[in-house]
Write a protein that holds these residues in place. Structure first.
Motif, PDB file in Angstrom:
ATOM      1  N   GLN A  80     -34.991  -0.790   2.073  1.00 26.16           N
ATOM      2  CA  GLN A  80     -35.610  -2.072   2.400  1.00 26.16           C
ATOM      3  C   GLN A  80     -34.722  -2.905   3.313  1.00 26.16           C
ATOM      4  OE1 GLN A  80     -36.401  -6.165   0.286  1.00 26.16           O
ATOM      5  NE2 GLN A  80     -37.409  -4.587  -0.918  1.00 26.16           N
ATOM      6  N   GLY A  82     -35.846  -6.320   4.153  1.00 26.84           N
ATOM      7  CA  GLY A  82     -36.019  -7.683   3.672  1.00 26.84           C
ATOM      8  C   GLY A  82     -37.460  -8.122   3.809  1.00 26.84           C
ATOM      9  N   ALA A  83     -37.720  -9.369   3.453  1.00 23.65           N
ATOM     10  CA  ALA A  83     -39.072  -9.907   3.509  1.00 23.65           C
ATOM     11  C   ALA A  83     -39.180 -10.904   4.655  1.00 23.65           C
ATOM     12  CB  ALA A  83     -39.412 -10.589   2.191  1.00 23.65           C
ATOM     13  N   TYR A  84     -40.314 -10.879   5.320  1.00 20.00           N
ATOM     14  CA  TYR A  84     -40.566 -11.787   6.436  1.00 20.00           C
ATOM     15  C   TYR A  84     -41.834 -12.554   6.121  1.00 20.00           C
ATOM     16  CZ  TYR A  84     -36.955  -9.062   8.640  1.00 20.00           C
ATOM     17  OH  TYR A  84     -35.753  -8.463   8.916  1.00 20.00           O
ATOM     18  N   GLY A  85     -41.704 -13.842   5.887  1.00 20.89           N
ATOM     19  CA  GLY A  85     -42.851 -14.565   5.372  1.00 20.89           C
ATOM     20  C   GLY A  85     -43.074 -15.940   5.948  1.00 20.89           C
ATOM     21  N   VAL A  98     -42.874  -6.945   3.867  1.00 14.25           N
ATOM     22  CA  VAL A  98     -41.602  -6.377   3.434  1.00 14.25           C
ATOM     23  C   VAL A  98     -41.277  -5.246   4.398  1.00 14.25           C
ATOM     24  CG1 VAL A  98     -40.338  -5.247   1.574  1.00 14.25           C
ATOM     25  CG2 VAL A  98     -42.037  -7.003   1.039  1.00 14.25           C
ATOM     26  N   ARG A 223     -20.411  12.827  -0.619  1.00 12.51           N
ATOM     27  CA  ARG A 223     -19.968  11.459  -0.401  1.00 12.51           C
ATOM     28  C   ARG A 223     -20.999  10.619   0.352  1.00 12.51           C
ATOM     29  NH1 ARG A 223     -15.437   8.590  -0.505  1.00 12.51           N
ATOM     30  NH2 ARG A 223     -14.439  10.433  -1.356  1.00 12.51           N
ATOM     31  N   TRP A 227     -14.776   6.452   3.676  1.00 14.11           N
ATOM     32  CA  TRP A 227     -13.505   5.754   3.691  1.00 14.11           C
ATOM     33  C   TRP A 227     -12.421   6.625   4.281  1.00 14.11           C
ATOM     34  CZ3 TRP A 227     -12.839   0.763   2.921  1.00 14.11           C
ATOM     35  CH2 TRP A 227     -11.525   0.308   3.046  1.00 14.11           C
ATOM     36  N   VAL A 231     -15.165   2.725  12.544  1.00  8.88           N
ATOM     37  CA  VAL A 231     -15.434   1.407  13.132  1.00  8.88           C
ATOM     38  C   VAL A 231     -15.953   1.536  14.550  1.00  8.88           C
ATOM     39  CG1 VAL A 231     -14.489  -0.844  13.640  1.00  8.88           C
ATOM     40  CG2 VAL A 231     -13.661   0.423  11.668  1.00  8.88           C
ATOM     41  N   ILE A 235     -17.485  -3.494  18.545  1.00  9.32           N
ATOM     42  CA  ILE A 235     -16.966  -4.668  17.878  1.00  9.32           C
ATOM     43  C   ILE A 235     -15.733  -5.209  18.588  1.00  9.32           C
ATOM     44  CG2 ILE A 235     -15.786  -5.417  15.768  1.00  9.32           C
ATOM     45  CD1 ILE A 235     -17.703  -3.937  14.165  1.00  9.32           C
ATOM     46  N   GLU A 238     -16.154  -8.310  20.329  1.00 12.16           N
ATOM     47  CA  GLU A 238     -16.385  -9.496  19.503  1.00 12.16           C
ATOM     48  C   GLU A 238     -15.106  -9.970  18.821  1.00 12.16           C
ATOM     49  OE1 GLU A 238     -19.382  -8.273  16.750  1.00 12.16           O
ATOM     50  OE2 GLU A 238     -20.491  -7.272  18.351  1.00 12.16           O
ATOM     51  N   ARG A 239     -14.082  -9.094  18.845  1.00  9.42           N
ATOM     52  CA  ARG A 239     -12.866  -9.447  18.131  1.00  9.42           C
ATOM     53  C   ARG A 239     -12.276 -10.742  18.641  1.00  9.42           C
ATOM     54  NH1 ARG A 239      -9.374  -3.864  17.785  1.00  9.42           N
ATOM     55  NH2 ARG A 239     -11.086  -2.579  17.074  1.00  9.42           N
ATOM     56  N   GLU A 240     -12.235 -10.874  19.963  1.00  6.44           N
ATOM     57  CA  GLU A 240     -11.673 -12.102  20.548  1.00  6.44           C
ATOM     58  C   GLU A 240     -12.789 -13.149  20.522  1.00  6.44           C
ATOM     59  OE1 GLU A 240      -8.874 -10.744  21.156  1.00  6.44           O
ATOM     60  OE2 GLU A 240      -9.689  -8.725  21.192  1.00  6.44           O
ATOM     61  N   GLN A 241     -12.468 -14.273  20.003  1.00  8.36           N
ATOM     62  CA  GLN A 241     -13.365 -15.421  19.830  1.00  8.36           C
ATOM     63  C   GLN A 241     -14.777 -15.166  19.370  1.00  8.36           C
ATOM     64  OE1 GLN A 241     -15.016 -18.008  22.663  1.00  8.36           O
ATOM     65  NE2 GLN A 241     -13.799 -19.730  21.980  1.00  8.36           N
TER      66      GLN A 241
ATOM     67  N   ASP B  56     -42.996 -22.308   3.675  1.00  2.00           N
ATOM     68  CA  ASP B  56     -42.175 -21.182   4.116  1.00  2.00           C
ATOM     69  C   ASP B  56     -41.400 -20.642   2.916  1.00  2.00           C
ATOM     70  OD1 ASP B  56     -40.839 -19.309   5.561  1.00  2.00           O
ATOM     71  OD2 ASP B  56     -39.880 -20.684   6.943  1.00  2.00           O
ATOM     72  N   VAL B  57     -41.102 -19.349   2.940  1.00  2.50           N
ATOM     73  CA  VAL B  57     -40.430 -18.743   1.788  1.00  2.50           C
ATOM     74  C   VAL B  57     -39.032 -19.329   1.590  1.00  2.50           C
ATOM     75  CG1 VAL B  57     -39.810 -16.590   0.642  1.00  2.50           C
ATOM     76  CG2 VAL B  57     -41.726 -16.632   2.230  1.00  2.50           C
ATOM     77  N   GLN B  80     -31.146 -14.502   2.469  1.00  5.14           N
ATOM     78  CA  GLN B  80     -32.069 -13.665   1.706  1.00  5.14           C
ATOM     79  C   GLN B  80     -31.397 -12.380   1.240  1.00  5.14           C
ATOM     80  OE1 GLN B  80     -35.661 -10.840   2.593  1.00  5.14           O
ATOM     81  NE2 GLN B  80     -36.200 -12.879   3.360  1.00  5.14           N
ATOM     82  N   GLY B  82     -33.503  -9.912  -0.524  1.00  2.00           N
ATOM     83  CA  GLY B  82     -34.533  -8.894  -0.380  1.00  2.00           C
ATOM     84  C   GLY B  82     -35.728  -9.223  -1.250  1.00  2.00           C
ATOM     85  N   ALA B  83     -36.697  -8.316  -1.241  1.00  3.76           N
ATOM     86  CA  ALA B  83     -37.914  -8.520  -2.014  1.00  3.76           C
ATOM     87  C   ALA B  83     -37.948  -7.563  -3.193  1.00  3.76           C
ATOM     88  CB  ALA B  83     -39.136  -8.295  -1.129  1.00  3.76           C
ATOM     89  N   VAL B  98     -39.013 -12.884  -3.759  1.00  2.00           N
ATOM     90  CA  VAL B  98     -38.028 -12.800  -2.692  1.00  2.00           C
ATOM     91  C   VAL B  98     -36.763 -13.472  -3.209  1.00  2.00           C
ATOM     92  CG1 VAL B  98     -37.453 -13.397  -0.316  1.00  2.00           C
ATOM     93  CG2 VAL B  98     -39.809 -12.827  -0.920  1.00  2.00           C
ATOM     94  N   ARG B 223     -15.139 -19.390  13.696  1.00  2.00           N
ATOM     95  CA  ARG B 223     -15.385 -17.967  13.538  1.00  2.00           C
ATOM     96  C   ARG B 223     -16.188 -17.655  12.276  1.00  2.00           C
ATOM     97  NH1 ARG B 223     -13.530 -13.255  15.400  1.00  2.00           N
ATOM     98  NH2 ARG B 223     -12.282 -14.445  16.859  1.00  2.00           N
ATOM     99  N   TRP B 227     -12.099 -10.559  11.854  1.00  2.00           N
ATOM    100  CA  TRP B 227     -11.499  -9.357  12.370  1.00  2.00           C
ATOM    101  C   TRP B 227     -10.000  -9.496  12.464  1.00  2.00           C
ATOM    102  CZ3 TRP B 227     -13.802  -4.828  12.707  1.00  2.00           C
ATOM    103  CH2 TRP B 227     -12.998  -3.769  13.155  1.00  2.00           C
TER     104      TRP B 227
END
Lengths: 241, 241
Positions: A80, A82-85, A98, A223, A227, A231, A235, A238-241, B56-57, B80, B82-83, B98, B223, B227
DNA sequence: TCAAAAGTGTTGTACTTACACCCATGT
DNA sequence: ACATGGGTGTAAGTACAACACTTTTGA
């Protein structure tokens, strides 16, 4: 609240599916062209309403998976999102959707001549470039599905759901590259995934694919959580700022 | 499907809230004792049905937050989970819930004499030890809320939602320790969080708390994604097999 | 024999853990 | 003065990116 006769407003429940697969080394999503209003002619995620009062939500997702894509839920990864409502997301009334994320390995072309005939695989780059507009709030759902898939590739064995067993390490690398939209060093990738024990189990055979040295084949191991995580390099930006 | 007169079955939509805070150095969750059947006398997550067709939900979640806990959604982290819609989860009928995760800083004791009078903060250890049974499928929802909070502490600045600004680094450490249920080295923690730039911004003042050297105070920075992530040591056990 | 894909070795850098140590305060 | 919590230094161990290099195949 003190009124004993008050009853909650009924709503309609739908499920929507973000179904990903890998085709021609690209991440593709299954969309259906809408045959009726609203959004007639536009593309939408496969989905539909609950069949009856007693249908489980995840069962409805499995049913739509079969009806709209001729895929068997038992053989797929299905989770799942999530729900969008938000009121107004469906002009026909108050619909709560859902959303589910499904991952399918590349299969022998299911959808010709079946109920799923309207379904087409669309490469994600075409959607991300905005060359395709989606109905309802399906663009947002799709984006959240993509982000979920990207994140779970880092820390779980989800990538193997894109592959049919047995597979090679470069098959797996193609999945990572397509979903993350990033290039990976095949030599480091090769060692990294093998170092995670329980992730891949060698079959003991090899696959020849035209030119080049044959590659060892693997099945998925027990598994599920990886682990250390793999990564994604995206990303890094996005690490910087 | 070919029947033009078929209409989808209506369902009832509810919201349930997993509201966490930190009290006496422990992670606590807000529960309400049910005054009516089903599950009368048992504890449940705060929540309720959609007020009307046009609500709205997430607005319903905010409203319940206020009605049941006297908390203001605008000042809280709310996301959220989930549902939850398995048939039979609510004996009164087909209810789709939800679930939302809310994080509240420790506030000046809201809930006496208000509508929220039935609400009580319960330490998570008591629930995890099974000393408290929850109504419906609320134990599962709560577990998923806890796991979400634990995971987001690693990679986002969510921990600061437990603190009132300004706070000290050891305030923050207490949050991590309580949510993860693990002890952390204060010296390494101190440097690790400060090394993530944009996470904490120094206020320039200090707080004296009885004995010991005064601690520097901080506000949350811009931020939101951390990271490198702060990896919880509890995972160490899961690393092997 | 050459290109291509698979697989191995190595090196410099970064991050983490563990812990010794110093600092500033209340009692 | 000393216990307590805040804050700094540092060395050993681990993980990783980058890339040189060898192996095994088809053409």
């Amino acid at each position: 609240m003190a009124d004993d006769h008050w009853t909650p407003p009924p709503v309609l429940l739908a499920v929507d599916l973000v179904i990903f697969t890998l085709r021609e080394s690209a991440l593709q999503v299954l969309l259906v062209e809408r045959g009726i209003e609203p959004f007639k002619g536009a593309f939408a995620l496969p989905g539909g309403f609950l069949a009856d009062e007693n249908e489980d939500v995840v069962a409805a997702a499995g049913r739509e998976l079969y009806e709209e894509a001729a895929l068997d839920a038992a053989e797929l990864h299905l989770e799942q999102l999530g729900a969008y409502g938000t009121p107004g997301r469906d002009p026909r009334g108050r619909v709560i959707s859902v959303a589910y994320l499904a991952i399918a390995p590349r299969l022998p072309e299911p959808q010709a001549g079946t109920d799923a005939a309207r379904a087409v695989w669309v490469p994600m780059p075409e959607i991300l470039d905005r060359r395709i507009r989606l109905a309802f709030d399906h663009e947002q759902i799709l984006k959240e599905g993509l982000e979920r898939a990207r994140a779970k590739l880092e820390s779980t064995s989800l990538a193997t759901a894109f592959c049919t067993s047995p597979f090679t390490i470069s098959d797996l690398q193609q999945v990572y590259e397509a979903v993350w939209g990033a290039e990976l060093d095949p030599r480091n990738f090769y060692r990294k995934v093998q170092a995670i024990d329980g992730f891949l189990v060698p079959v003991g055979e090899e696959r020849r694919a035209g030119r080049g040295r044959p590659a060892r084949l693997f099945h998925v191991g027990e598994r599920v959580t990886l682990w250390p995580p793999l990564v994604r390099p995206a990303i890094a930006a996005e690490r910087e700022q």
